[in-house]
Design a protein around this motif. Structure first.
Motif, short mmCIF file in Angstrom:
data_model
loop_
_atom_site.label_atom_id
_atom_site.label_comp_id
_atom_site.label_asym_id
_atom_site.label_seq_id
_atom_site.Cartn_x
_atom_site.Cartn_y
_atom_site.Cartn_z
N ILE A 53 -33.20 -41.52 -77.14
CA ILE A 53 -33.32 -42.18 -78.44
C ILE A 53 -32.02 -42.92 -78.70
CG2 ILE A 53 -33.68 -41.88 -80.92
CD1 ILE A 53 -35.08 -39.22 -80.28
N LEU A 54 -32.13 -44.22 -78.95
CA LEU A 54 -30.96 -45.05 -79.24
C LEU A 54 -30.96 -45.41 -80.72
CD1 LEU A 54 -28.57 -46.95 -78.61
CD2 LEU A 54 -30.26 -48.68 -77.88
N VAL A 55 -29.93 -44.99 -81.43
CA VAL A 55 -29.78 -45.31 -82.86
C VAL A 55 -28.84 -46.50 -82.97
CG1 VAL A 55 -29.06 -44.48 -85.12
CG2 VAL A 55 -30.12 -42.89 -83.48
N VAL A 56 -29.30 -47.55 -83.61
CA VAL A 56 -28.48 -48.75 -83.79
C VAL A 56 -28.11 -48.87 -85.25
CG1 VAL A 56 -28.32 -51.25 -83.50
CG2 VAL A 56 -29.60 -49.88 -81.84
N GLY A 57 -26.81 -48.76 -85.53
CA GLY A 57 -26.33 -48.82 -86.90
C GLY A 57 -25.99 -50.22 -87.34
N ASP A 58 -25.29 -50.30 -88.45
CA ASP A 58 -24.88 -51.58 -89.01
C ASP A 58 -23.39 -51.50 -89.29
OD1 ASP A 58 -25.05 -54.13 -90.06
OD2 ASP A 58 -25.58 -53.45 -92.06
N PHE A 59 -22.75 -52.66 -89.53
CA PHE A 59 -21.30 -52.65 -89.65
C PHE A 59 -20.79 -52.56 -91.09
CE2 PHE A 59 -22.51 -57.04 -88.11
CZ PHE A 59 -22.66 -57.61 -89.36
N ASP A 60 -21.51 -51.83 -91.94
CA ASP A 60 -20.95 -51.48 -93.23
C ASP A 60 -21.04 -49.97 -93.42
OD1 ASP A 60 -23.58 -50.96 -93.87
OD2 ASP A 60 -23.68 -52.32 -95.56
N PRO A 87 -23.74 -53.27 -83.76
CA PRO A 87 -23.36 -54.65 -83.42
C PRO A 87 -21.91 -54.93 -83.80
CG PRO A 87 -24.77 -54.62 -85.36
CD PRO A 87 -24.76 -53.23 -84.82
N HIS A 88 -21.30 -55.84 -83.09
CA HIS A 88 -19.98 -56.35 -83.46
C HIS A 88 -20.19 -57.61 -84.29
CE1 HIS A 88 -16.00 -58.16 -83.20
NE2 HIS A 88 -15.54 -56.98 -82.82
N ARG A 89 -19.53 -57.67 -85.43
CA ARG A 89 -19.78 -58.76 -86.38
C ARG A 89 -19.62 -60.13 -85.74
NH1 ARG A 89 -19.70 -58.98 -92.11
NH2 ARG A 89 -18.99 -56.81 -92.20
N ILE A 90 -18.57 -60.31 -84.93
CA ILE A 90 -18.30 -61.62 -84.34
C ILE A 90 -19.18 -61.86 -83.13
CG2 ILE A 90 -16.54 -63.10 -83.33
CD1 ILE A 90 -16.11 -62.48 -86.29
N ALA A 91 -19.30 -60.86 -82.25
CA ALA A 91 -20.00 -61.06 -80.99
C ALA A 91 -21.52 -61.12 -81.15
CB ALA A 91 -19.63 -59.94 -80.01
N HIS A 92 -22.07 -60.29 -82.07
CA HIS A 92 -23.52 -60.16 -82.16
C HIS A 92 -24.11 -60.67 -83.46
CE1 HIS A 92 -22.35 -56.68 -79.42
NE2 HIS A 92 -23.04 -57.48 -78.64
N GLY A 93 -23.31 -60.73 -84.50
CA GLY A 93 -23.87 -61.07 -85.80
C GLY A 93 -24.56 -59.86 -86.41
N TYR A 94 -25.27 -60.12 -87.50
CA TYR A 94 -25.88 -59.03 -88.26
C TYR A 94 -27.12 -58.48 -87.58
CZ TYR A 94 -28.64 -56.74 -91.89
OH TYR A 94 -29.42 -55.85 -92.59
N GLY A 95 -27.27 -57.17 -87.61
CA GLY A 95 -28.53 -56.53 -87.27
C GLY A 95 -28.85 -56.50 -85.79
N LEU A 96 -30.13 -56.24 -85.51
CA LEU A 96 -30.62 -56.14 -84.13
C LEU A 96 -30.94 -57.54 -83.63
CD1 LEU A 96 -31.40 -53.96 -81.97
CD2 LEU A 96 -33.75 -54.28 -82.76
N SER A 97 -30.00 -58.15 -82.96
CA SER A 97 -30.18 -59.50 -82.43
C SER A 97 -30.57 -59.43 -80.96
CB SER A 97 -28.89 -60.30 -82.57
OG SER A 97 -27.85 -59.69 -81.79
#
Length: 560
Positions: A53-60, A87-97
């Motif tokens: 199971i992979l949990v993907v968080g957010d940067f806040d 995600p990294h804010r600069i490299a990936h942007g917001y959310g699941l991209s």
């Protein structure tokens, strides 16, 4: 209940003890959430198969605490292969991209779980599905006209969702999914003995809920109050205890305000300037020494963030100062500087919104020399900022590349060459949707305090009677005082000695950021909070001034 608290609670619509001080026993049941059965079946099947199971968080802060709750909670419920990413804010942007999904492909999860995002990540969810992964979206942001192609979506703000509270933060949604999952596993006989106590996660739920500024309705207040009790008792996770320590807060007296002004910003700083993976590692770490090291890193990053933010605020003030003095400030303000950092524009937008009492969008390049701009919007009460962006998007298709958010805060991406067109469209839409009467700032107070209420007993009652926050504001009072003495503290703060009419006792007050290069008047009208004075200790109290304005001094006859 003390008369002062009775009055405070009643002013906020709480007319009985259950509404004033909601308990965990009164929590709304999770079965009201749409798709909760499908979501828990996906998780239970993955646990049964020992699937990854992979949990993907957010940067806040909400996304970080939600990720920590998911990782900790799933492991408590029997999942043996849980990994997480952000995600990294600069490299990936917001959310699941799609870019983030591509970078996560080597992990080969069977089930991907988003926390605090996903409802607007159509391309990212599709990319994950194309790799054969199952996708569970847990989010609380408002959905658009179509939903992403996930296997299940749990979001109290879905159309026709029956869950009574729409105010859950992302961390609250994930906590509710775990509650429902535990019930499913218990019914299936998966536990030998008592089921795991998910209440141990409430410290994280409290921090994410307060930091995300969601309305503190009765359900959220029950969650936050329980989490604060754990933190005050020294039972919080190692990371939160370490963050409280580096921010100079005493755990036994932590309040929602301490979360909002001390702990939350240090977690948020990692996602704004560095990598939120540092913040999440701090929250999932159980080693106090390692947690302390990570907390000190976050403390240093936050200091850097504050310096960057102040520089950007100075730039914004300078830009506004160039406007002709005869030109009124527009009803909707857009700010941009090519040297600004995309991780801090939300704070700039919030500060300028407060100063101007106008909806503000602040933009920065998505990355150095990028043709894209990342914008953060903040609104004033009465104007739903996401609805404004949706209307602009509808009237000008393709102008905004992507957007999402809430009533008071939203984010968007657009091409740098489209900034002028967006600014015109944004102002026009705000003018069409905003009642001009709302542009007059108002301060709502709880009235005056009686002379006998300026003591430690009442100050401690007010501090401990929360949690206070959005839609359940911390009590503020107002009244006129004589200024007996004053001095500057640091470079911007004002320390005051006050006296009430008819009461000879001096009152200590502090106005943070209150020095305006002009001496206070002999008599001033203040809006203030009453708080214990932790610096002086004992039974000392002080007035924490929120706003002040001069009043005419009394004449020889005592009349004004």
């Amino acid at each position: 209940m003390p008369p002062l608290l009775r009055r405070i609670y009643a002013a906020r619509g709480a007319h009985d003890i259950d509404a004033a001080c909601p308990r965990l026993s009164g929590l709304l049941p999770p079965d009201g959430l749409s798709n909760i059965d499908v979501a828990t079946r996906l998780l239970a099947d993955a646990i049964e198969r020992d699937a990854r199971i992979l949990v993907v968080g957010d940067f806040d802060c909400d996304g970080a605490t939600a990720c920590a709750v998911a990782v900790r909670g799933l492991r408590m419920l029997g999942a043996r292969d849980v990994v997480h990413a952000v995600p990294h804010r600069i490299a990936h942007g917001y959310g699941l991209s799609p870019a983030l999904v591509a970078s996560l492909a080597p992990l080969q999860p069977a089930l991907l779980v988003t926390v605090d995002h996903g409802i607007a990540c159509h391309a990212g969810v599709a990319a994950a599905k194309a790799l054969g992964w199952q996708v569970l979206v847990t989010d609380h942001h408002l959905p658009g006209p179509r939903l992403p192609p996930a296997d299940a979506i749990v979001n109290p703000n879905l159309p026709d969702d029956a869950f009574p509270s729409k105010a859950l933060a992302g961390v609250g949604v994930m906590f509710y999914v775990l509650l429902a999952l535990r019930a499913r596993l218990r019914a299936a006989g998966r536990f030998d003995g008592a089921a795991p106590d998910l209440g141990t996660l409430l410290d994280l739920v409290a921090v994410g809920t307060v930091a995300d500024l969601v309305p503190l309705d009765a359900n959220n207040r029950a969650l936050v109050a329980a989490g604060l009790r754990r933190l005050r008792a020294g039972q919080g996770c190692a990371g939160l205890r370490a963050l409280a320590e580096v921010s100079g807060r005493e755990a036994a007296r932590l309040t929602a305000g301490d979360i909002g002004f001390a702990i939350g910003p240090r977690l948020n700083a990692a996602g704004r300037l560095e990598d939120m993976a540092i913040g999440i590692e701090c929250l999932v770490c159980d080693d106090p020494r390692q947690a302390g090291e990570l907390a000190r890193m976050l403390h240093e990053i936050n200091a850097e963030r504050r310096a960057v933010q102040q520089s950007m605020l100075d730039d914004a003030q300078t830009a506004l100062g160039r406007l002709p003095s005869v030109e009124p400030v527009a009803v909707g303000v857009c700010l941009h500087d090519p040297d600004w950092h995309p991780g801090v524009v939300g704070l700039v937008a919030s500060k300028m919104k407060d100063a101007l009492h106008r909806p503000v969008v602040a933009f920065a390049p998505a990355a150095p020399d990028s043709p894209q701009l990342r914008g953060s919007a903040r609104s004033i009460p009465g104007l739903h900022i996401r609805d404004v962006l949706a209307a602009v998007d509808s009237r000008h298709p393709g102008l905004i590349e992507r957007f999402g958010g809430h009533a008071m805060a939203a984010g968007l991406t657009l091409a740098r060459t489209d900034l002028a067109a967006f600014e015109a469209a944004f102002r026009a839409q705000v003018e069409a949707m905003l009642d001009p009467a709302l542009l007059r700032a108002e301060i709502v107070t709880d009235g005056a305090l009686a002379a006998h209420e300026f003591d430690f007993v009442h100050a401690a009652q007010l501090r401990d009677a929360g949690p206070w926050g959005q839609a359940f504001p911390e009590p503020v009072f107002d009244g006129e005082f004589a200024v007996v003495d004053w001095r500057i503290v640091g470079t911007r703060h004002l320390k005051l000695t006050l006296r009430m009419d008819g009461d000879p006792r001096p009152l200590s007050a502090i106005h943070f950021g209150g020095w305006r290069d002009v001496a206070p008047a002999a008599r001033e009208h203040l809006v203030y909070r009453l708080a214990p004075d932790d610096y002086r200790g004992g039974d000392a109290v002080q007035l924490v001034v929120e706003y002040r304005e001069a009043r005419p001094a009394a004449g020889a006859d005592g009349k004004v």
